[in-house]
Design an enzyme around this catalytic site. Structure first.
Site, PDB file in Angstrom:
ATOM      1  N   GLY A  57      -8.824  11.406   4.053  1.00 55.09           N
ATOM      2  CA  GLY A  57     -10.290  11.560   3.248  1.00 55.09           C
ATOM      3  C   GLY A  57     -11.247  10.331   3.663  1.00 55.09           C
ATOM      4  O   GLY A  57     -11.023   9.582   4.355  1.00 55.09           O
ATOM      5  N   MET A 101      -8.367  15.579  13.641  1.00 56.13           N
ATOM      6  CA  MET A 101     -10.279  15.943  14.175  1.00 56.13           C
ATOM      7  C   MET A 101     -10.298  15.962  15.837  1.00 56.13           C
ATOM      8  O   MET A 101     -10.984  16.762  16.078  1.00 56.13           O
ATOM      9  CB  MET A 101     -11.432  14.314  13.474  1.00 56.13           C
ATOM     10  CG  MET A 101     -12.836  14.366  14.008  1.00 56.13           C
ATOM     11  SD  MET A 101     -13.176  15.680  13.807  1.00 56.13           S
ATOM     12  CE  MET A 101     -13.943  15.720  12.089  1.00 56.13           C
ATOM     13  N   ARG A 102      -9.506  15.266  16.272  1.00 56.19           N
ATOM     14  CA  ARG A 102      -9.192  15.441  17.921  1.00 56.19           C
ATOM     15  C   ARG A 102      -9.501  16.389  18.302  1.00 56.19           C
ATOM     16  O   ARG A 102      -9.353  16.961  19.279  1.00 56.19           O
ATOM     17  CB  ARG A 102      -8.292  14.402  18.210  1.00 56.19           C
ATOM     18  CG  ARG A 102      -8.367  13.043  17.788  1.00 56.19           C
ATOM     19  CD  ARG A 102      -7.138  11.710  17.588  1.00 56.19           C
ATOM     20  NE  ARG A 102      -6.146  12.439  17.832  1.00 56.19           N
ATOM     21  CZ  ARG A 102      -4.593  11.653  17.183  1.00 56.19           C
ATOM     22  NH1 ARG A 102      -4.268  10.372  17.594  1.00 56.19           N
ATOM     23  NH2 ARG A 102      -4.357  11.926  15.779  1.00 56.19           N
ATOM     24  N   ASN A 157       0.770  -1.428   0.062  1.00 56.89           N
ATOM     25  CA  ASN A 157      -0.201  -0.205   0.345  1.00 56.89           C
ATOM     26  C   ASN A 157       0.910   0.962  -0.202  1.00 56.89           C
ATOM     27  O   ASN A 157       2.105   1.918   0.699  1.00 56.89           O
ATOM     28  CB  ASN A 157      -0.993   0.082   0.961  1.00 56.89           C
ATOM     29  CG  ASN A 157      -2.350   0.874   1.163  1.00 56.89           C
ATOM     30  OD1 ASN A 157      -1.823   2.423   0.524  1.00 56.89           O
ATOM     31  ND2 ASN A 157      -3.193   1.458   2.137  1.00 56.89           N
ATOM     32  N   GLU A 214     -13.709   5.390  13.371  1.00 58.42           N
ATOM     33  CA  GLU A 214     -13.310   3.642  14.897  1.00 58.42           C
ATOM     34  C   GLU A 214     -13.294   4.256  15.650  1.00 58.42           C
ATOM     35  O   GLU A 214     -12.978   4.033  16.428  1.00 58.42           O
ATOM     36  CB  GLU A 214     -12.009   2.516  13.840  1.00 58.42           C
ATOM     37  CG  GLU A 214     -12.343   2.472  12.587  1.00 58.42           C
ATOM     38  CD  GLU A 214     -11.187   1.207  11.949  1.00 58.42           C
ATOM     39  OE1 GLU A 214     -10.746   1.091  13.558  1.00 58.42           O
ATOM     40  OE2 GLU A 214     -11.225   1.389  11.445  1.00 58.42           O
ATOM     41  N   GLY A 238      -9.603   5.715  10.293  1.00 53.87           N
ATOM     42  CA  GLY A 238      -9.303   6.838  11.485  1.00 53.87           C
ATOM     43  C   GLY A 238     -10.096   7.867  12.125  1.00 53.87           C
ATOM     44  O   GLY A 238     -10.784   7.214  13.605  1.00 53.87           O
ATOM     45  N   ARG A 259      -2.402  -2.133  -3.811  1.00 53.42           N
ATOM     46  CA  ARG A 259      -3.368  -1.406  -4.193  1.00 53.42           C
ATOM     47  C   ARG A 259      -2.959   0.002  -4.823  1.00 53.42           C
ATOM     48  O   ARG A 259      -2.051   0.582  -4.619  1.00 53.42           O
ATOM     49  CB  ARG A 259      -4.069  -1.120  -2.813  1.00 53.42           C
ATOM     50  CG  ARG A 259      -4.784   0.717  -2.697  1.00 53.42           C
ATOM     51  CD  ARG A 259      -4.341   1.281  -1.260  1.00 53.42           C
ATOM     52  NE  ARG A 259      -5.656   2.386  -1.376  1.00 53.42           N
ATOM     53  CZ  ARG A 259      -5.296   3.340  -0.649  1.00 53.42           C
ATOM     54  NH1 ARG A 259      -4.275   4.144  -0.009  1.00 53.42           N
ATOM     55  NH2 ARG A 259      -6.815   4.843  -1.072  1.00 53.42           N
TER      56      ARG A 259
END
Length: 373
Positions: free
Chosen positions: A187, A258-259, A12, A308, A305, A63
């Protein structure tokens, strides 16, 4: 998917690293390495050293982000396929060269191992014309194949298959099952998965369309972009760089994490509150659109990420989806379990799950399927 006794090396190639994982026939990770790739390609000596330390490798799965209209399924790589992948570079200039560099480097170490290309766009090849077609001049669409391709297909394919297993649906034919898979990471995209097949998705011709993301804008009015080019004199290269790297949460809240957005929003930072709320508004609206594409909803899945790990995003997203029958149990949602788990409230018609993103398992399964033909 058909299984053969094959140890698969999953490759990947990301924006700044090359992830290598060896999966046993039981899909257990037996070896792996994350190699730095600061200029899009890891050092060939590091790749060789890592692979030689892994032990048994029978086949390789790569991938590849874009298969265009050439590849709607995984394919055994030969010289012609490699040329085909390279010919699609204009559709994914940031991703395709990295995949090709990894392909060449790994093939040099394992020249005798069959290699299979697994495409992020392939899962969405089943989207119908109504969902895939842009309302553009016919001559444009004929000349350049301008259509919605969709991305994150390997993640959406795995998550939808895994939730079908958890719901007890037949693994190869979950007839009538309507699932919205939410791949929320740096993403982000959604997919409407009907009977195991993609019926719609939020990303389009490029990975810029759709949801608000960490640094990507998501959908904006094309007239706005044209205005910036024509009236503000913004060069196209600057527009592309800004939409890709300086927009999304970074543009709204000043951070792409985001945190940090949620922490600042909880403290009352107005930019962070706006970033959080714009993100959630677009997310809820798009989930509704995906459900509409299937005439309803049976299950919703959070993966990636953010999907979850952010109980707050999940509970806030679900809070606006009651009209669809989505209701999340707060205590289950807060657990952040290590395994795939149900976060739905008791008695709800629509089930809600958190599924770990495992593109490596999806790729390994596709490799075995190709080799078993």
């Amino acid at each position: 998917m058909a299984r053969v006794d094959t140890h698969v090396l999953v490759v990947n190639a990301g924006s700044s690293s090359l992830k290598l994982r060896v999966l046993s026939p039981d899909d257990e990770v037996t070896a792996g390495a994350d190699l730095p790739a600061p200029r899009g390609a890891a050092d060939s000596a590091d790749i060789r050293k890592a692979i030689e330390s892994f032990g048994r490798v029978d086949a390789v799965g790569h991938r590849v982000v874009h298969g265009g209209t050439l590849y709607a399924a995984p394919v055994l790589i030969d010289a012609e396929v490699r040329r085909g992948i390279e010919s699609l570079t204009d559709l994914a200039p940031l991703h395709q060269p990295k995949s090709l560099a990894a392909l060449d480097a790994v093939s040099a170490v394992l020249p005798g191992a069959p290699a299979v290309a697994c495409f992020d766009t392939a899962f969405h090849a089943t989207i119908g014309d109504a969902a895939a077609t842009y309302a553009l001049p016919a001559e444009w669409r004929a000349r350049w194949t301008l259509r919605r391709y969709g991305f994150h297909g390997l993640s959406h394919a795995y998550a939808s298959r895994r939730v079908a297993e958890l719901l007890g649906a037949p693994p190869d034919a979950p007839d009538g099952l309507r699932v919205v898979t939410c791949h929320l990471g740096a993403g982000a995209s959604l997919a409407a998965v009907l009977s195991g097949r993609s019926a719609d998705t939020t990303m389009g011709f490029t990975p810029l369309e759709g949801l608000v993301m960490a640094t990507r804008s998501g959908t904006v009015d094309p007239g706005l972009v044209l205005w910036l080019e024509d009236h503000a004199g913004t060069p196209s290269a600057e527009l592309g760089e800004a939409l890709e790297y300086r927009s999304g949460l970074a543009g709204l809240a000043g951070t792409s994490d985001m945190r940090e957005v949620l922490s600042r929003a909880a403290a009352g930072d107005p930019r962070a509150v706006l970033g959080r709320d714009v993100y959630l508004h677009r997310l809820r609206a798009s989930i509704g659109a995906m459900a509409a594409a299937m005439d309803g909803l049976d299950a919703i899945v959070f993966t990636g990420g953010v999907g979850e790990n952010s109980a707050e995003i999940r509970i806030r997203a679900a809070a606006g989806l009651g009209f669809l029958g989505v209701r999340v149990d707060e205590s289950r949602n807060a657990e952040n379990g290590a395994d795939d788990y149900d976060i739905g409230a008791d008695g709800t018609r629509v089930r809600a799950f958190v599924i770990a993103a495992r593109e490596d398992k999806q790729i390994a399964g596709e490799v075995r399927s190709v080799l078993a033909r």
